[in-house]
Design an enzyme around this catalytic site. Structure first.
Site, mmCIF file in Angstrom:
data_model
loop_
_atom_site.group_PDB
_atom_site.id
_atom_site.type_symbol
_atom_site.label_atom_id
_atom_site.label_comp_id
_atom_site.label_asym_id
_atom_site.label_seq_id
_atom_site.Cartn_x
_atom_site.Cartn_y
_atom_site.Cartn_z
ATOM 1 N N LYS A 44 0.879 5.689 34.627
ATOM 2 C CA LYS A 44 1.023 4.265 34.786
ATOM 3 C C LYS A 44 -0.316 3.557 34.763
ATOM 4 O O LYS A 44 -0.409 2.358 34.542
ATOM 5 C CB LYS A 44 1.716 3.963 36.135
ATOM 6 N N GLU A 98 -6.989 4.567 27.785
ATOM 7 C CA GLU A 98 -6.863 5.242 29.088
ATOM 8 C C GLU A 98 -7.674 4.510 30.145
ATOM 9 O O GLU A 98 -8.689 3.888 29.848
ATOM 10 C CB GLU A 98 -7.376 6.683 28.963
ATOM 11 N N ASP A 102 -12.168 11.755 33.494
ATOM 12 C CA ASP A 102 -12.880 12.486 34.542
ATOM 13 C C ASP A 102 -13.256 13.866 33.980
ATOM 14 O O ASP A 102 -14.290 14.022 33.356
ATOM 15 C CB ASP A 102 -11.977 12.570 35.771
ATOM 16 N N VAL A 152 -12.152 5.972 42.616
ATOM 17 C CA VAL A 152 -11.932 4.530 42.562
ATOM 18 C C VAL A 152 -10.449 4.172 42.498
ATOM 19 O O VAL A 152 -9.619 4.965 42.047
ATOM 20 C CB VAL A 152 -12.677 3.893 41.360
ATOM 21 N N ARG A 164 -2.865 0.284 43.195
ATOM 22 C CA ARG A 164 -2.988 0.043 41.760
ATOM 23 C C ARG A 164 -3.173 -1.433 41.427
ATOM 24 O O ARG A 164 -3.811 -1.782 40.454
ATOM 25 C CB ARG A 164 -1.686 0.451 41.047
HETATM 26 P P1 IMP Z 1 -8.964 14.089 33.851
HETATM 27 O O1 IMP Z 1 -7.891 14.877 33.182
HETATM 28 O O2 IMP Z 1 -9.679 14.873 34.910
HETATM 29 O O3 IMP Z 1 -9.930 13.409 32.898
HETATM 30 O O4 IMP Z 1 -8.234 13.009 34.740
HETATM 31 C C1 IMP Z 1 -7.869 11.812 34.296
HETATM 32 C C2 IMP Z 1 -6.758 11.253 35.154
HETATM 33 O O5 IMP Z 1 -6.940 11.510 36.563
HETATM 34 C C3 IMP Z 1 -6.771 9.763 35.010
HETATM 35 O O6 IMP Z 1 -5.959 9.352 33.932
HETATM 36 C C4 IMP Z 1 -6.271 9.292 36.346
HETATM 37 O O7 IMP Z 1 -4.873 9.251 36.340
HETATM 38 C C5 IMP Z 1 -6.724 10.340 37.325
HETATM 39 N N1 IMP Z 1 -7.999 9.975 38.002
HETATM 40 C C6 IMP Z 1 -9.208 10.528 37.790
HETATM 41 N N2 IMP Z 1 -10.145 9.940 38.551
HETATM 42 C C7 IMP Z 1 -9.527 8.975 39.269
HETATM 43 C C8 IMP Z 1 -9.993 7.999 40.244
HETATM 44 O O8 IMP Z 1 -11.181 7.893 40.606
HETATM 45 N N3 IMP Z 1 -9.039 7.188 40.758
HETATM 46 C C9 IMP Z 1 -7.729 7.250 40.398
HETATM 47 N N4 IMP Z 1 -7.263 8.128 39.486
HETATM 48 C C10 IMP Z 1 -8.148 8.995 38.930
HETATM 49 MG MG MG Z 2 -4.159 8.209 34.057
#
Ligand code: IMP
Ligand code: MG
Length: 179
Positions: A44, A98, A102, A152, A164
């Site tokens: 979302k 997106e 992260d 965040v 959100r």
């Molecule tokens: P990745 O697969 O580790 O790159 O994670 C990405 C997903 O993790 C994002 O699309 C978010 O849904 C969630 N996410 C990562 N960091 C944060 C944050 O600081 N706050 C809220 N959601 C996060």
């Molecule tokens: Mg996400």
């Protein structure tokens, strides 16, 4: 505004986000001039960014949504699609919008999944890039802001489903995460 008492300072104001989103929309608009653009967003968190970005675009764009669920923390990028695109994207220019990248595992999975559908092009637009935990290095064509090593919330980003709908992006207090 912090009715929850969970926040530890605003990192990006509503104004700063708005200015940057306008700049990104201008770049996207000029890069995709006269192309058939499909913006693919992940539910979302990406919805807020998408809604603002596409309204600032001076071109038409189709919108598509995907939803994914992670197999728990430590799933190492193993994700399951719970809502797929409504239509084919073969021969179209796909831009994945997106909220945040992260580790890069989610986006890496999505890009692999979309690539086999033979879009004319496939690129990434992220509002926030926090690279301290990056595992997969991905090409990011459009980036709103680089983030320090803070969790965040706001502008689509949630903490356990909450916060959100803040209009700004704020850091969460460390002690809240440790709980
Ligand atoms: P990745 O697969 O580790 O790159 O994670 C990405 C997903 O993790 C994002 O699309 C978010 O849904 C969630 N996410 C990562 N960091 C944060 C944050 O600081 N706050 C809220 N959601 C996060
Ligand atoms: Mg996400």
């Amino acid at each position: 505004m912090d009715p929850t008492g969970l926040l530890d300072g605003v990192l990006l104001t509503e104004e700063a986000i708005s200015v940057r989103v306008g700049e990104l929309a201008a770049q996207v608009g000029s890069d995709y001039l006269d192309r058939e653009l499909v913006l693919v967003t992940v539910l979302k968190g990406g919805v807020f960014f998408l809604a603002d970005l596409c309204r600032r675009l001076e071109m038409d764009a189709r919108l598509e949504f995907m939803a994914i669920s992670q197999y728990g923390p430590g799933s190492h990028g193993v994700v399951r699609i719970t809502k797929d695109l409504d239509g084919p994207v073969e021969g179209l220019d796909v831009l994945v919008v997106e909220d945040i990248i992260d580790t890069g595992l989610t986006l890496n999975y999505l890009l692999g999944n979309l690539r086999v559908r033979n879009p004319a092009s496939l690129a990434v637009c992220v509002l926030l890039d926090r690279d301290v935990r990056r595992i997969v290095d991905l090409p990011i064509s459009y980036r709103g802001f680089r983030l320090p090593d803070r969790f965040v919330v706001g502008y689509g980003l949630d903490f356990r489903g909450t916060l959100r709908n803040l209009r700004f992006i704020a850091a969460l207090k460390d002690e809240v995460l440790e709980r």
